[in-house]
Design a protein around this motif. Structure first.
Motif, short mmCIF file in Angstrom:
data_model
loop_
_atom_site.label_atom_id
_atom_site.label_comp_id
_atom_site.label_asym_id
_atom_site.label_seq_id
_atom_site.Cartn_x
_atom_site.Cartn_y
_atom_site.Cartn_z
N VAL A 4 3.81 6.26 4.06
CA VAL A 4 3.61 7.47 3.23
C VAL A 4 2.14 7.57 2.79
N VAL A 5 1.53 6.42 2.53
CA VAL A 5 0.10 6.42 2.19
C VAL A 5 -0.71 6.94 3.38
N ALA A 6 -0.35 6.48 4.58
CA ALA A 6 -1.06 6.93 5.79
C ALA A 6 -0.82 8.43 6.02
N HIS A 11 -3.20 14.04 5.61
CA HIS A 11 -3.26 15.38 4.99
C HIS A 11 -4.60 15.60 4.30
N ALA A 12 -5.09 14.55 3.65
CA ALA A 12 -6.40 14.67 2.97
C ALA A 12 -7.49 14.95 4.00
N HIS A 54 0.53 14.00 14.70
CA HIS A 54 1.00 14.13 13.31
C HIS A 54 2.30 14.95 13.23
N HIS A 55 2.31 16.09 13.87
CA HIS A 55 3.49 16.94 13.76
C HIS A 55 4.73 16.37 14.47
N GLY A 123 -3.04 25.38 5.19
CA GLY A 123 -3.21 24.84 3.84
C GLY A 123 -1.89 24.85 3.07
N ASN A 124 -1.16 25.95 3.17
CA ASN A 124 0.14 26.04 2.47
C ASN A 124 1.15 25.05 3.03
N HIS A 125 1.10 24.88 4.35
CA HIS A 125 2.02 23.96 5.01
C HIS A 125 1.82 22.54 4.47
N ILE A 126 0.57 22.11 4.42
CA ILE A 126 0.27 20.76 3.94
C ILE A 126 0.69 20.63 2.47
N ALA A 127 0.39 21.65 1.68
CA ALA A 127 0.72 21.60 0.25
C ALA A 127 2.23 21.46 0.05
N LYS A 128 3.01 22.20 0.86
CA LYS A 128 4.47 22.12 0.72
C LYS A 128 4.97 20.71 1.07
#
Ligand SMILES: [Fe+2]
Ligand SMILES: [Fe+2]
Length: 180
Positions: A4-6, A11-12, A54-55, A123-128
């Motif tokens: 989860v950290v990775a 995302h960052a 990633h996806h 951006g919204n996708h990552i935030a969600k």
């Protein structure tokens, strides 16, 4: 590293790239001359790494999580579908930038719309995912689940942020360093 950290770290990185891309789009919007090669590098990276590594890993994590948390089934299905939209939007933007680099004259609005769509959607996708998924996944997924996530795609080294970073992304790394 904790998965989860990775996950959060990636995302960052993606958010950093989106900020660099936004700066170029702002330049374009203000009538300036953006660095099209840099824009293309960002989208290439996101296509090569995020869409392909990633996806697909997230898709496996989402499927496992949906089994354990039926209340999340619908939002997870939406996020999975967004991966396809992001890939398509990235390809559309990449084609336009490639055309400009190749000397084609395209409508300013066309490039602006494609870039804005990509930036906002991504951006919204990552935030969600950050808000709704990571903490639940950390709580609910088992070691076996994480193993399946890891095996979703063959391991490749991250060509931009990884230890064996590719030479072609040298300028992009410089821009990211300036941004942060
Ligand atoms: Fe995602
Ligand atoms: Fe993600």
């Amino acid at each position: 590293m904790d998965p989860v950290v990775a996950w959060h770290a990636e995302h960052a990185y993606f958010n950093q790239l989106l900020r660099v891309l936004l700066r170029q789009v702002d330049l374009f919007h203000g009538g300036g001359q953006p660095n099209y090669e840099l824009m293309q590098d960002i989208i290439s990276y996101l296509t090569d790494y995020s869409d392909r590594v990633h996806h697909p890993r997230e898709d496996v994590a989402f499927a496992r999580l949906a089994l354990r948390c039926p209340d999340m089934k619908l939002p997870l299905a939406r996020l999975e579908q967004e991966h396809r939209v992001i890939a398509q939007a990235g390809q559309a933007l990449s084609k336009l930038i490639q055309a400009v680099i190749g000397g084609a004259v395209i409508q300013r609005a066309e490039l602006e719309v494609a870039a804005a769509t990509y930036l906002v959607y991504y951006g919204n996708h990552i935030a969600k995912e950050e808000e709704d998924v990571l903490a639940r996944a950390a709580k609910e997924l088992t070691a076996q689940d994480w193993e399946a996530v890891r095996k979703a795609v063959p391991a490749i080294s991250d060509p931009l942020f990884g230890p064996d970073a590719a030479e072609r992304y040298r300028e992009l790394r410089r821009q990211i360093a300036l941004e942060s």
